[in-house]
Design an enzyme around this catalytic site. Structure first.
Site, PDB file in Angstrom:
ATOM      1  N   SER A   1      -8.703  -0.327   3.127  1.00 46.72           N
ATOM      2  CA  SER A   1      -8.175  -0.334   4.490  1.00 46.72           C
ATOM      3  C   SER A   1      -9.350  -0.283   5.450  1.00 46.72           C
ATOM      4  O   SER A   1     -10.474   0.034   5.066  1.00 46.72           O
ATOM      5  CB  SER A   1      -7.298   0.912   4.679  1.00 46.72           C
TER       6      SER A   1
ATOM      7  N   TYR B   1      -4.581   9.818   4.273  1.00 43.69           N
ATOM      8  CA  TYR B   1      -4.657   8.352   4.138  1.00 43.69           C
ATOM      9  C   TYR B   1      -6.125   7.908   4.134  1.00 43.69           C
ATOM     10  O   TYR B   1      -6.546   7.131   3.273  1.00 43.69           O
ATOM     11  CB  TYR B   1      -3.875   7.676   5.275  1.00 43.69           C
TER      12      TYR B   1
HETATM   13  P1  NAP Z   1       4.870  -1.445   2.949  1.00 37.45           P
HETATM   14  O1  NAP Z   1       5.535  -2.605   3.568  1.00 37.45           O
HETATM   15  O2  NAP Z   1       5.385  -0.075   3.222  1.00 37.45           O
HETATM   16  O3  NAP Z   1       4.800  -1.683   1.373  1.00 37.45           O
HETATM   17  C1  NAP Z   1       4.429  -0.689   0.479  1.00 37.45           C
HETATM   18  C2  NAP Z   1       4.798  -1.150  -0.907  1.00 37.45           C
HETATM   19  O4  NAP Z   1       4.369  -0.139  -1.853  1.00 37.45           O
HETATM   20  C3  NAP Z   1       6.302  -1.328  -1.092  1.00 37.45           C
HETATM   21  O5  NAP Z   1       6.537  -2.514  -1.820  1.00 37.45           O
HETATM   22  C4  NAP Z   1       6.709  -0.117  -1.912  1.00 37.45           C
HETATM   23  O6  NAP Z   1       7.778  -0.461  -2.780  1.00 37.45           O
HETATM   24  C5  NAP Z   1       5.448   0.143  -2.725  1.00 37.45           C
HETATM   25  N1  NAP Z   1       5.390   1.518  -3.210  1.00 37.45           N
HETATM   26  C6  NAP Z   1       5.243   2.647  -2.486  1.00 37.45           C
HETATM   27  N2  NAP Z   1       5.330   3.717  -3.299  1.00 37.45           N
HETATM   28  C7  NAP Z   1       5.523   3.237  -4.555  1.00 37.45           C
HETATM   29  C8  NAP Z   1       5.718   3.851  -5.813  1.00 37.45           C
HETATM   30  N3  NAP Z   1       5.731   5.172  -5.962  1.00 37.45           N
HETATM   31  N4  NAP Z   1       5.906   3.052  -6.898  1.00 37.45           N
HETATM   32  C9  NAP Z   1       5.913   1.685  -6.771  1.00 37.45           C
HETATM   33  N5  NAP Z   1       5.736   1.068  -5.598  1.00 37.45           N
HETATM   34  C10 NAP Z   1       5.555   1.838  -4.504  1.00 37.45           C
HETATM   35  O7  NAP Z   1       3.322  -1.350   3.358  1.00 37.45           O
HETATM   36  P2  NAP Z   1       2.167  -2.439   3.480  1.00 37.45           P
HETATM   37  O8  NAP Z   1       1.638  -2.337   4.840  1.00 37.45           O
HETATM   38  O9  NAP Z   1       2.601  -3.745   2.962  1.00 37.45           O
HETATM   39  O10 NAP Z   1       1.077  -1.795   2.518  1.00 37.45           O
HETATM   40  C11 NAP Z   1       0.636  -2.393   1.319  1.00 37.45           C
HETATM   41  C12 NAP Z   1      -0.757  -1.870   1.010  1.00 37.45           C
HETATM   42  O11 NAP Z   1      -1.668  -2.327   2.014  1.00 37.45           O
HETATM   43  C13 NAP Z   1      -0.884  -0.357   0.995  1.00 37.45           C
HETATM   44  O12 NAP Z   1      -1.781   0.046  -0.021  1.00 37.45           O
HETATM   45  C14 NAP Z   1      -1.475  -0.049   2.362  1.00 37.45           C
HETATM   46  O13 NAP Z   1      -2.146   1.177   2.394  1.00 37.45           O
HETATM   47  C15 NAP Z   1      -2.396  -1.233   2.510  1.00 37.45           C
HETATM   48  N6  NAP Z   1      -2.772  -1.519   3.892  1.00 37.45           N
HETATM   49  C16 NAP Z   1      -1.842  -1.952   4.778  1.00 37.45           C
HETATM   50  C17 NAP Z   1      -2.232  -2.227   6.080  1.00 37.45           C
HETATM   51  C18 NAP Z   1      -1.267  -2.735   7.115  1.00 37.45           C
HETATM   52  O14 NAP Z   1      -1.638  -2.801   8.290  1.00 37.45           O
HETATM   53  N7  NAP Z   1      -0.048  -3.103   6.759  1.00 37.45           N
HETATM   54  C19 NAP Z   1      -3.565  -2.031   6.456  1.00 37.45           C
HETATM   55  C20 NAP Z   1      -4.473  -1.590   5.518  1.00 37.45           C
HETATM   56  C21 NAP Z   1      -4.082  -1.342   4.232  1.00 37.45           C
HETATM   57  P3  NAP Z   1       9.067   0.456  -3.113  1.00 37.45           P
HETATM   58  O15 NAP Z   1       9.318   1.322  -1.938  1.00 37.45           O
HETATM   59  O16 NAP Z   1      10.142  -0.547  -3.374  1.00 37.45           O
HETATM   60  O17 NAP Z   1       8.674   1.202  -4.351  1.00 37.45           O
END
Ligand code: NAP
Length: 255
Positions: free
Chosen positions: A145, A160
């Site tokens: 991130s 985080y």
């Molecule tokens: P999101 O839409 O909330 O997606 C998170 C995903 O992780 C969901 O598919 C969720 O699936 C899964 N997940 C969470 N807990 C889990 C568990 N215990 N077992 C299996 N799956 C699990 O968030 P996102 O923004 O796309 O984030 C994806 C990644 O990118 C994360 O690592 C986040 O930290 C990173 N990131 C995101 C951003 C951003 O701006 N969006 C920026 C930097 C980094 P279920 O709930 O169906 O299990």
């Protein structure tokens, strides 16, 4: 010239592909010709994503898996290996973005972030790594991130930030250990992109003001703007690149 970014015949496993960036990653890999496996807890959402990927023309295998449970990870990896016969690419994407003030955060709250964003990233890499070591080939892409390297002014995101900082170091350490097995381990460091995790914060006036100050490009990321970094790390274009976190952040980490 050979298409360096072609993934035809490769098998890509994407964790956390029921929403957000994981869905985009799975589609981008499918568009390059990879066979896809997607996992998360919400199987109903995974089935919808599977349909979208099949429309692209790629096969898609779904497995319900909670990455906080190592027994579920072990059987999920075995299922994917049995289905496709190999796993070439792992996108270690599942994560949580919880907000707790540092001075009142409970042990359970702290652990709920570290467990998914750090421990599970390692557990999934460990189990998929065993398959990749056997194959003597693998491309692992972890989700770091912006907060792998910088915090956010006044924002209660210590757990985080600590988890994502550790993902960057985990990436370097695994890259070192597994280079001899022809496995590259890299990470993507996105700034803010719309998703279930970020939609609420991105919509706030406070956040918009922060973006204007801290992000040279003055905006959040758009769908597709992580695809280049992903496909570079997933393909043989990155055959001599390992242990790196590539920031995709509109310049945020330059100031
Ligand atoms: P999101 O839409 O909330 O997606 C998170 C995903 O992780 C969901 O598919 C969720 O699936 C899964 N997940 C969470 N807990 C889990 C568990 N215990 N077992 C299996 N799956 C699990 O968030 P996102 O923004 O796309 O984030 C994806 C990644 O990118 C994360 O690592 C986040 O930290 C990173 N990131 C995101 C951003 C951003 O701006 N969006 C920026 C930097 C980094 P279920 O709930 O169906 O299990």
């Amino acid at each position: 010239m050979k298409n360096l970014f072609d993934l035809t015949g490769k098998v890509a496993l994407v964790t956390g592909a029921s929403s957000g960036l994981g869905v985009q990653f799975a589609k981008a890999l499918a568009n390059q010709g990879a066979n896809i496996a997607i996992i998360a807890r919400r199987i109903d959402k995974l089935e919808l994503v599977k349909k979208e990927i099949e429309k692209i023309g790629a096969p898609c295998f779904t497995v319900e898996c909670d990455v906080s449970k190592t027994d579920e990870i072990v059987s999920m990896v075995a299922e994917v290996k049995k289905h496709y016969g190999k796993i070439d690419i792992l996108v270690n994407n599942a994560g949580v973005g919880k907000v707790f003030p540092a001075e009142t955060q409970t042990d359970e709250e702290w652990r709920s972030v570290i467990d998914i964003n750090l421990n599970s990233v390692y557990y999934v890499a460990r189990e998929v790594g065993k398959v990749m070591i056997e194959q003597q080939y693998g491309k692992i892409i972890n989700l770091g991130s912006l907060h792998s390297s910088v915090a956010m002014a006044g924002s209660p995101i210590t757990a985080y930030c600590a988890s994502k900082g550790a993902v960057e170091m985990l990436t370097k350490a695994l890259a070192n250990e597994w280079a001899k097995h022809n496995i590259t381990v890299n990470a993507i460091g996105p700034a803010y992109f719309p998703s279930e995790m970020t939609n609420e914060v991105i919509g706030s006036d406070e956040f918009k003001a922060a973006v204007a100050i801290y992000c040279p490009m003055g905006r959040v990321g758009r769908e597709g703007e992580l695809d280049g970094a992903l496909i570079y790390f997933a393909s043989d274009a990155s055959s001599y690149t390992t242990g790196q976190l590539l920031s995709v952040d509109g310049g945020w980490t330059t100031i």
